[in-house]
Design a protein around this motif. Structure first.
Motif, PDB file in Angstrom:
ATOM      1  N   ASN A 440       0.816  -1.208   0.000  1.00 25.29           N
ATOM      2  CA  ASN A 440       0.000   0.000   0.000  1.00 25.29           C
ATOM      3  C   ASN A 440       0.855   1.265   0.000  1.00 25.29           C
ATOM      4  O   ASN A 440       0.551   2.260   0.654  1.00 25.29           O
ATOM      5  CB  ASN A 440      -0.937   0.022   1.209  1.00 25.29           C
ATOM      6  N   GLY A 441       1.954   1.210  -0.732  1.00 28.08           N
ATOM      7  CA  GLY A 441       2.811   2.375  -0.881  1.00 28.08           C
ATOM      8  C   GLY A 441       3.751   2.613   0.280  1.00 28.08           C
ATOM      9  O   GLY A 441       4.466   3.611   0.289  1.00 28.08           O
ATOM     10  N   GLU A 442       3.782   1.713   1.283  1.00 31.76           N
ATOM     11  CA  GLU A 442       4.638   1.895   2.448  1.00 31.76           C
ATOM     12  C   GLU A 442       5.546   0.688   2.635  1.00 31.76           C
ATOM     13  O   GLU A 442       5.165  -0.438   2.338  1.00 31.76           O
ATOM     14  CB  GLU A 442       3.793   2.090   3.716  1.00 31.76           C
ATOM     15  N   MET A 443       6.737   0.965   3.155  1.00 32.60           N
ATOM     16  CA  MET A 443       7.656  -0.124   3.469  1.00 32.60           C
ATOM     17  C   MET A 443       7.239  -0.758   4.792  1.00 32.60           C
ATOM     18  O   MET A 443       7.085  -0.075   5.792  1.00 32.60           O
ATOM     19  CB  MET A 443       9.089   0.392   3.569  1.00 32.60           C
ATOM     20  N   ARG A 444       7.043  -2.063   4.794  1.00 32.41           N
ATOM     21  CA  ARG A 444       6.622  -2.792   5.987  1.00 32.41           C
ATOM     22  C   ARG A 444       7.711  -3.777   6.403  1.00 32.41           C
ATOM     23  O   ARG A 444       8.202  -4.547   5.577  1.00 32.41           O
ATOM     24  CB  ARG A 444       5.314  -3.551   5.726  1.00 32.41           C
ATOM     25  N   PRO A 445       8.084  -3.776   7.699  1.00 29.40           N
ATOM     26  CA  PRO A 445       9.117  -4.721   8.152  1.00 29.40           C
ATOM     27  C   PRO A 445       8.628  -6.158   8.086  1.00 29.40           C
ATOM     28  O   PRO A 445       7.431  -6.435   8.195  1.00 29.40           O
ATOM     29  CB  PRO A 445       9.364  -4.282   9.599  1.00 29.40           C
ATOM     30  N   LEU A 446       9.547  -7.085   7.906  1.00 31.71           N
ATOM     31  CA  LEU A 446       9.207  -8.490   7.858  1.00 31.71           C
ATOM     32  C   LEU A 446      10.309  -9.295   8.521  1.00 31.71           C
ATOM     33  O   LEU A 446      11.447  -8.827   8.660  1.00 31.71           O
ATOM     34  CB  LEU A 446       9.002  -8.976   6.425  1.00 31.71           C
ATOM     35  N   PHE A 447       9.957 -10.485   8.970  1.00 29.92           N
ATOM     36  CA  PHE A 447      10.933 -11.415   9.534  1.00 29.92           C
ATOM     37  C   PHE A 447      11.803 -11.910   8.380  1.00 29.92           C
ATOM     38  O   PHE A 447      11.295 -12.311   7.346  1.00 29.92           O
ATOM     39  CB  PHE A 447      10.200 -12.585  10.192  1.00 29.92           C
ATOM     40  N   SER A 448      13.107 -11.870   8.570  1.00 28.80           N
ATOM     41  CA  SER A 448      14.029 -12.271   7.514  1.00 28.80           C
ATOM     42  C   SER A 448      13.660 -13.643   6.948  1.00 28.80           C
ATOM     43  O   SER A 448      13.661 -14.647   7.676  1.00 28.80           O
ATOM     44  CB  SER A 448      15.460 -12.323   8.057  1.00 28.80           C
ATOM     45  N   PRO A 449      13.326 -13.731   5.657  1.00 25.91           N
ATOM     46  CA  PRO A 449      13.028 -15.036   5.052  1.00 25.91           C
ATOM     47  C   PRO A 449      14.190 -16.022   5.183  1.00 25.91           C
ATOM     48  O   PRO A 449      13.975 -17.222   5.357  1.00 25.91           O
ATOM     49  CB  PRO A 449      12.750 -14.688   3.587  1.00 25.91           C
ATOM     50  N   VAL A 450      15.421 -15.512   5.101  1.00 31.96           N
ATOM     51  CA  VAL A 450      16.588 -16.387   5.251  1.00 31.96           C
ATOM     52  C   VAL A 450      16.631 -16.974   6.659  1.00 31.96           C
ATOM     53  O   VAL A 450      16.897 -18.164   6.853  1.00 31.96           O
ATOM     54  CB  VAL A 450      17.889 -15.620   4.951  1.00 31.96           C
ATOM     55  N   ALA A 451      16.331 -16.137   7.666  1.00 29.39           N
ATOM     56  CA  ALA A 451      16.322 -16.615   9.050  1.00 29.39           C
ATOM     57  C   ALA A 451      15.223 -17.655   9.254  1.00 29.39           C
ATOM     58  O   ALA A 451      15.448 -18.700   9.892  1.00 29.39           O
ATOM     59  CB  ALA A 451      16.122 -15.444  10.006  1.00 29.39           C
ATOM     60  N   GLN A 452      14.038 -17.382   8.732  1.00 25.10           N
ATOM     61  CA  GLN A 452      12.933 -18.331   8.883  1.00 25.10           C
ATOM     62  C   GLN A 452      13.283 -19.696   8.299  1.00 25.10           C
ATOM     63  O   GLN A 452      13.068 -20.737   8.935  1.00 25.10           O
ATOM     64  CB  GLN A 452      11.676 -17.778   8.197  1.00 25.10           C
ATOM     65  N   GLU A 453      13.824 -19.691   7.099  1.00 24.04           N
ATOM     66  CA  GLU A 453      14.141 -20.951   6.449  1.00 24.04           C
ATOM     67  C   GLU A 453      15.312 -21.654   7.131  1.00 24.04           C
ATOM     68  O   GLU A 453      15.363 -22.885   7.200  1.00 24.04           O
ATOM     69  CB  GLU A 453      14.441 -20.728   4.965  1.00 24.04           C
ATOM     70  N   THR A 454      16.263 -20.885   7.654  1.00 25.40           N
ATOM     71  CA  THR A 454      17.379 -21.478   8.387  1.00 25.40           C
ATOM     72  C   THR A 454      16.877 -22.223   9.614  1.00 25.40           C
ATOM     73  O   THR A 454      17.316 -23.349   9.908  1.00 25.40           O
ATOM     74  CB  THR A 454      18.384 -20.390   8.814  1.00 25.40           C
ATOM     75  N   ILE A 455      15.935 -21.611  10.332  1.00 29.03           N
ATOM     76  CA  ILE A 455      15.356 -22.247  11.516  1.00 29.03           C
ATOM     77  C   ILE A 455      14.620 -23.524  11.132  1.00 29.03           C
ATOM     78  O   ILE A 455      14.813 -24.590  11.731  1.00 29.03           O
ATOM     79  CB  ILE A 455      14.397 -21.271  12.230  1.00 29.03           C
ATOM     80  N   ARG A 456      13.761 -23.427  10.114  1.00 30.03           N
ATOM     81  CA  ARG A 456      12.963 -24.584   9.701  1.00 30.03           C
ATOM     82  C   ARG A 456      13.855 -25.737   9.231  1.00 30.03           C
ATOM     83  O   ARG A 456      13.671 -26.900   9.635  1.00 30.03           O
ATOM     84  CB  ARG A 456      12.005 -24.191   8.572  1.00 30.03           C
ATOM     85  N   ALA A 457      14.820 -25.416   8.382  1.00 29.65           N
ATOM     86  CA  ALA A 457      15.676 -26.459   7.822  1.00 29.65           C
ATOM     87  C   ALA A 457      16.480 -27.162   8.914  1.00 29.65           C
ATOM     88  O   ALA A 457      16.639 -28.389   8.885  1.00 29.65           O
ATOM     89  CB  ALA A 457      16.612 -25.857   6.769  1.00 29.65           C
ATOM     90  N   TRP A 458      16.991 -26.387   9.864  1.00 30.77           N
ATOM     91  CA  TRP A 458      17.765 -26.995  10.958  1.00 30.77           C
ATOM     92  C   TRP A 458      16.878 -27.904  11.804  1.00 30.77           C
ATOM     93  O   TRP A 458      17.271 -29.034  12.130  1.00 30.77           O
ATOM     94  CB  TRP A 458      18.387 -25.903  11.813  1.00 30.77           C
ATOM     95  N   MET A 459      15.675 -27.433  12.127  1.00 29.57           N
ATOM     96  CA  MET A 459      14.764 -28.238  12.936  1.00 29.57           C
ATOM     97  C   MET A 459      14.394 -29.537  12.223  1.00 29.57           C
ATOM     98  O   MET A 459      14.423 -30.626  12.821  1.00 29.57           O
ATOM     99  CB  MET A 459      13.502 -27.434  13.254  1.00 29.57           C
ATOM    100  N   MET A 460      14.034 -29.446  10.961  1.00 29.29           N
ATOM    101  CA  MET A 460      13.635 -30.629  10.219  1.00 29.29           C
ATOM    102  C   MET A 460      14.818 -31.580  10.010  1.00 29.29           C
ATOM    103  O   MET A 460      14.652 -32.792   9.950  1.00 29.29           O
ATOM    104  CB  MET A 460      13.037 -30.230   8.871  1.00 29.29           C
ATOM    105  N   GLY A 461      16.008 -31.020   9.917  1.00 32.28           N
ATOM    106  CA  GLY A 461      17.192 -31.854   9.770  1.00 32.28           C
ATOM    107  C   GLY A 461      17.451 -32.722  10.991  1.00 32.28           C
ATOM    108  O   GLY A 461      18.026 -33.810  10.877  1.00 32.28           O
ATOM    109  N   LEU A 462      17.013 -32.261  12.160  1.00 33.76           N
ATOM    110  CA  LEU A 462      17.202 -33.047  13.383  1.00 33.76           C
ATOM    111  C   LEU A 462      16.450 -34.366  13.310  1.00 33.76           C
ATOM    112  O   LEU A 462      16.915 -35.385  13.829  1.00 33.76           O
ATOM    113  CB  LEU A 462      16.724 -32.248  14.606  1.00 33.76           C
ATOM    114  N   GLY A 463      15.280 -34.344  12.679  1.00 32.50           N
ATOM    115  CA  GLY A 463      14.469 -35.553  12.597  1.00 32.50           C
ATOM    116  C   GLY A 463      15.040 -36.600  11.661  1.00 32.50           C
ATOM    117  O   GLY A 463      14.601 -37.747  11.670  1.00 32.50           O
ATOM    118  N   LYS A 464      16.041 -36.214  10.849  1.00 27.90           N
ATOM    119  CA  LYS A 464      16.627 -37.149   9.881  1.00 27.90           C
ATOM    120  C   LYS A 464      17.892 -37.807  10.406  1.00 27.90           C
ATOM    121  O   LYS A 464      18.471 -38.648   9.746  1.00 27.90           O
ATOM    122  CB  LYS A 464      16.931 -36.417   8.567  1.00 27.90           C
ATOM    123  N   LYS A 465      18.329 -37.339  11.601  1.00 27.45           N
ATOM    124  CA  LYS A 465      19.582 -37.873  12.139  1.00 27.45           C
ATOM    125  C   LYS A 465      19.320 -39.129  12.966  1.00 27.45           C
ATOM    126  O   LYS A 465      18.269 -39.323  13.508  1.00 27.45           O
ATOM    127  CB  LYS A 465      20.278 -36.797  12.994  1.00 27.45           C
TER     128      LYS A 465
END
Length: 465
Positions: A440-465
């Motif tokens: 809507n014409g304004e800059m809105r802050p967001l949670f870093s997509p790289v951080a989100q995916e890093t968290i998810r990938a690490w968590m899911m990787g634990l279940g494969k060990k």
């Protein structure tokens, strides 16, 4: 894992076009109107699949894009967008597919061919406007279950209110408890228009992880007071939250972790050093220095960011350190009298009653405890996997000070420790402003997509060990 490659090629052919088409082509060449929802029905063996590609323009000629195919439980699949001239390339991790289309500016459609593993189908995607984030409009229902919950902390004899989000399906699912940073915070970790905990919960739940986030003590319907609860006392809140998840049929009790931000990371690590610990811990900008050192460093960092004279910075540091030592080492009655006097000396216009009130706020049980709190003292008792995640632009808990201290202590006794630093990310885990969402014409802050995916990938990787 197979990969999806979706190509959307916007072709313009002005030759032979009438003046109206030429003007439309010129406008399209200047700004590709990609922002919005693109919906269509993909013909498959035995029927059709509804799919949606949502595209959000960002700053710096970048885009955020995601694919949704509800029937196949594909939700918000991350998509990279590359624009070269009038051509757009969308790349989606998942399966190998491509969509080559021609943009119809008059009908606002993409007409083309979807190719997946050699199977070709004609596909038309029609434009729909993105739902507005302003006003009091109806909130779109997420593709997972949401439940307002209340759970009991028997140690503190209080109830905590929160939200449990559970992925679609029977489960059982891995789960996490989210633990907030300093101060009284709501379950979403709200800071202005930004919702740190809410954003992370949404991201993880859409990707197969159940999430429990709750209001801090004294916030919303949660009982107690955050001012009277020390960092150590907050451990029982995390333990109560984990036990609540253990009682749920849809949760995998062997894969319940804790994700803490700032002080919340330290609380989660303390919980991991106790009996019946979480299965894993994710520390988001956890503190590695003592509470006193942390608060003093934050004061210095703030003043340096404002280009305050170094002499003034040093004088303020020494004055504040003296005040903290008085708070730590003297009785509450004596400390309040001395601190009140120091405040009036620093601020001559401050009246006696106002000074006494301000001093009392500096002498809460939480403050007195936190000043002496050493976050590395019990880390040798933490044996579960730990992810230490920090940003290089964190001024409140600089990684070179705090993450380094936590990493050194943890790795000395825990071989399941992983530490990562994310370029340009700040203490609230926001990326640089050039990567924020333009809405809507304004800059809105967001949670870093790289951080989100890093968290998810690490968590899911634990279940494969």
């Amino acid at each position: 894992m197979k990969r999806w490659f979706i190509w959307v090629v916007l072709l313009l052919n002005a030759s032979g076009a009438d003046s109206t088409e030429a003007r439309a082509a010129t406008a399209l060449a200047e700004v590709l109107p990609l922002g919005g929802l693109w919906k269509g029905k993909l013909a498959v063996l035995g029927g059709e699949l509804d799919l949606t590609i949502s595209i959000v323009p960002l700053a710096g000629d970048k885009y955020f894009a995601a694919l949704d195919v509800p029937a196949q439980k594909v939700s918000r699949m991350a998509t990279e967008v590359t624009v070269r001239g009038d051509s757009v390339l969308l790349t989606i991790p998942g399966v190998g597919s491509s969509y080559n289309a021609r943009y119809d500016a008059t009908r606002r459609e993409l007409n083309g061919v979807w190719n997946q593993s050699g199977v070709v189908s004609a596909l038309v995607l029609r434009y729909f406007p993105m739902p507005t984030a302003q006003g009091t409009g109806t909130r779109l229902a997420p593709p997972y279950r949401e439940e307002e919950v209340m759970f009991n902390n028997p140690v503190a004899r209080l109830n905590l209110s929160g939200t449990l989000t559970v992925p679609a399906g029977p489960g059982p699912f891995p789960a996490v408890v989210l633990v907030s940073d300093l101060g009284a915070q709501d379950r979403d970790g709200t800071v202005g228009d930004y919702h740190l905990m809410g954003s992370l919960a949404d991201y993880l739940t859409r990707r197969g992880v159940a999430v429990l986030r709750y209001d801090d003590r004294g916030v919303g319907q949660s009982g107690g007071s955050i001012a009277t609860a020390t960092t150590a006392m907050l451990v029982s809140d995390v333990q109560a939250a984990i036990n609540f998840l253990r009682s749920r049929l849809e949760i995998n009790i062997a894969r319940i972790g804790a994700v803490g931000h700032g002080e919340g990371a330290n609380v989660a690590l303390l919980a991991a050093a106790q009996p019946l610990p979480p299965a894993f811990v994710v520390s988001l900008a956890g503190y590695g220095l003592t509470g006193e050192q942390t608060l003093l460093q934050q004061q210095v960092g703030t003043q340096k960011a404002k280009n305050v004279n170094p002499t003034v910075v040093q004088a303020a540091y020494e004055r504040q350190r003296t005040m903290y030592d008085i708070i730590r080492l003297t009785s509450p009655v004596q400390a309040q009298s001395i601190v009140s006097n120091m405040l009036r000396q620093d601020q001559p216009d401050l009246g006696p009653e106002a000074a006494q009130k301000a001093a009392a706020e500096l002498l809460t049980p939480w403050q007195r405890y936190f000043l002496s709190f050493d976050p590395v003292e019990e880390l040798n008792q933490v044996h579960c996997p730990v992810l230490l995640l920090s940003g290089t632009n964190d001024l409140e808990a600089p990684a070179e000070l705090h993450q380094t201290a936590l990493e050194k202590e943890l790795k000395s006794s825990n071989r399941y420790t992983t530490a990562k630093r994310l370029n340009g990310v700040n203490h609230l885990f926001q990326p640089p402003k050039t990567e924020w969402t333009l809405m809507n014409g304004e800059m809105r802050p967001l949670f870093s997509p790289v951080a989100q995916e890093t968290i998810r990938a690490w968590m899911m990787g634990l279940g494969k060990k």
